[in-house]
Design an enzyme around this catalytic site. Structure first.
Site, PDB file in Angstrom:
ATOM      1  CB  SER A 171      -0.902   0.033   1.233  1.00 51.46           C
ATOM      2  OG  SER A 171      -1.741  -1.100   1.268  1.00 51.46           O
TER       3      SER A 171
HETATM    4  N1  SAH Z   1      -1.032  -4.778   4.144  1.00 46.08           N
HETATM    5  C1  SAH Z   1      -0.384  -4.998   2.867  1.00 46.08           C
HETATM    6  C2  SAH Z   1      -1.268  -4.560   1.720  1.00 46.08           C
HETATM    7  C3  SAH Z   1      -1.390  -5.659   0.730  1.00 46.08           C
HETATM    8  S1  SAH Z   1      -2.624  -5.471  -0.530  1.00 46.08           S
HETATM    9  C4  SAH Z   1       0.990  -4.360   2.817  1.00 46.08           C
HETATM   10  O1  SAH Z   1       1.346  -3.617   3.734  1.00 46.08           O
HETATM   11  O2  SAH Z   1       1.740  -4.628   1.884  1.00 46.08           O
HETATM   12  C5  SAH Z   1      -3.936  -6.477   0.131  1.00 46.08           C
HETATM   13  C6  SAH Z   1      -3.630  -7.925   0.415  1.00 46.08           C
HETATM   14  O3  SAH Z   1      -4.844  -8.519   0.873  1.00 46.08           O
HETATM   15  C7  SAH Z   1      -3.199  -8.763  -0.791  1.00 46.08           C
HETATM   16  O4  SAH Z   1      -1.978  -9.390  -0.493  1.00 46.08           O
HETATM   17  C8  SAH Z   1      -4.331  -9.784  -0.958  1.00 46.08           C
HETATM   18  O5  SAH Z   1      -3.889 -11.050  -1.422  1.00 46.08           O
HETATM   19  C9  SAH Z   1      -4.886  -9.856   0.451  1.00 46.08           C
HETATM   20  N2  SAH Z   1      -6.273 -10.328   0.573  1.00 46.08           N
HETATM   21  C10 SAH Z   1      -7.342 -10.052  -0.225  1.00 46.08           C
HETATM   22  N3  SAH Z   1      -8.448 -10.679   0.234  1.00 46.08           N
HETATM   23  C11 SAH Z   1      -8.082 -11.357   1.363  1.00 46.08           C
HETATM   24  C12 SAH Z   1      -8.759 -12.219   2.283  1.00 46.08           C
HETATM   25  N4  SAH Z   1     -10.052 -12.525   2.139  1.00 46.08           N
HETATM   26  N5  SAH Z   1      -8.055 -12.737   3.317  1.00 46.08           N
HETATM   27  C13 SAH Z   1      -6.731 -12.470   3.468  1.00 46.08           C
HETATM   28  N6  SAH Z   1      -6.030 -11.684   2.624  1.00 46.08           N
HETATM   29  C14 SAH Z   1      -6.682 -11.131   1.586  1.00 46.08           C
END
Ligand code: SAH
Length: 224
Positions: free
Chosen positions: A67
């Site tokens: 993000s």
């Molecule tokens: N917090 C992360 C942001 C990653 S983007 C960072 O700091 O880099 C969002 C993430 O959520 C992705 O990796 C995606 O695979 C995950 N995601 C989406 N739906 C999800 C779910 N139902 N359960 C767990 N993870 C999920």
């Protein structure tokens, strides 16, 4: 094997990034200091070394992103993390947000639904510095009933609705921060679970996250 060092150059760029977050309205000093301690470039491919401190999201593989720093700061500020808070994070991704929470003294439980992203964090040595982060491979819609209740829940993917099981796993007085789909884009929301079990809902700015998807997966899904 990736080789990372936190050089003066990185530290300088990081300070500038933190100053820019402050200008954009992030005022929580403890949070700004925590983000200033974390080498964001460690969480990205070496190819992004030069641009890791721009205030933008970057690809981390599997169609997912780390993000934007402003977004991380915005969500974390709304969550108002206190030392020893038990925090459930949905969407581990690069684990950058998890480390921000850990630097604020939280006990972090983080869930990722993509096997490859989950596995790559197992080999990410920097994370060994943070024994207070527990990593789970699973579906965030289910939460972690075994470890509930949580003081805070943070969802880092766009949710189609407020996930009912995560509300159940929130303590009374607990707070959940999440981007929720609206007709046009996504709205940041903060939910507080009140004494009588009802929810106080606050609405904030519009954001753009990858979608929160049902189930867990071994495969490659691309969302642009
Ligand atoms: N917090 C992360 C942001 C990653 S983007 C960072 O700091 O880099 C969002 C993430 O959520 C992705 O990796 C995606 O695979 C995950 N995601 C989406 N739906 C999800 C779910 N139902 N359960 C767990 N993870 C999920």
């Amino acid at each position: 094997m990736k080789k990372y060092e936190d050089e003066y150059r990185h530290k300088g760029l990081r300070r500038k990034l933190i100053a820019s977050l402050q200008k954009k309205g992030i005022s929580d000093q403890r949070l700004l200091e925590a983000m200033n301690r974390i080498p964001r470039h460690f969480f990205m491919d070496l190819a992004f070394d030069q641009i890791a401190y721009e205030d933008r999201a970057f690809p981390i593989g599997e169609g997912q992103t780390i993000s934007q720093p402003y977004t991380v700061a915005y969500q974390t500020q709304l969550l108002d993390v206190k030392p020893f808070d038990k925090v459930l994070e949905i969407g581990t991704g690069s684990a950058y947000q998890s480390v921000v929470l850990a630097e604020l003294g939280a006990r972090v439980y983080t869930i990722e639904r993509q096997k490859k992203l989950f596995d790559s964090n197992k080999h990410f040595n920097f994370l060994k510095k943070y024994p207070g982060i527990k990593f789970f491979y699973g579906d965030g819609f289910e939460g972690l009933p075994t470890f509930a209740p949580f003081d805070k829940v943070l969802i880092t993917a766009a949710a189609p609705l407020i996930p009912p099981k995560l509300v159940e796993q929130l303590k009374t007085g607990g707070v959940m921060v999440l981007p929720v789909d609206e007709n046009h884009g996504q709205r940041m929301m903060r939910i507080t679970k009140l004494e009588d079990g009802s929810l106080k809902e606050e609405r904030f700015d519009a954001f753009s996250f990858v979608p929160m998807l049902e189930g867990k997966t071994n495969g490659n899904e691309n969302h642009t």
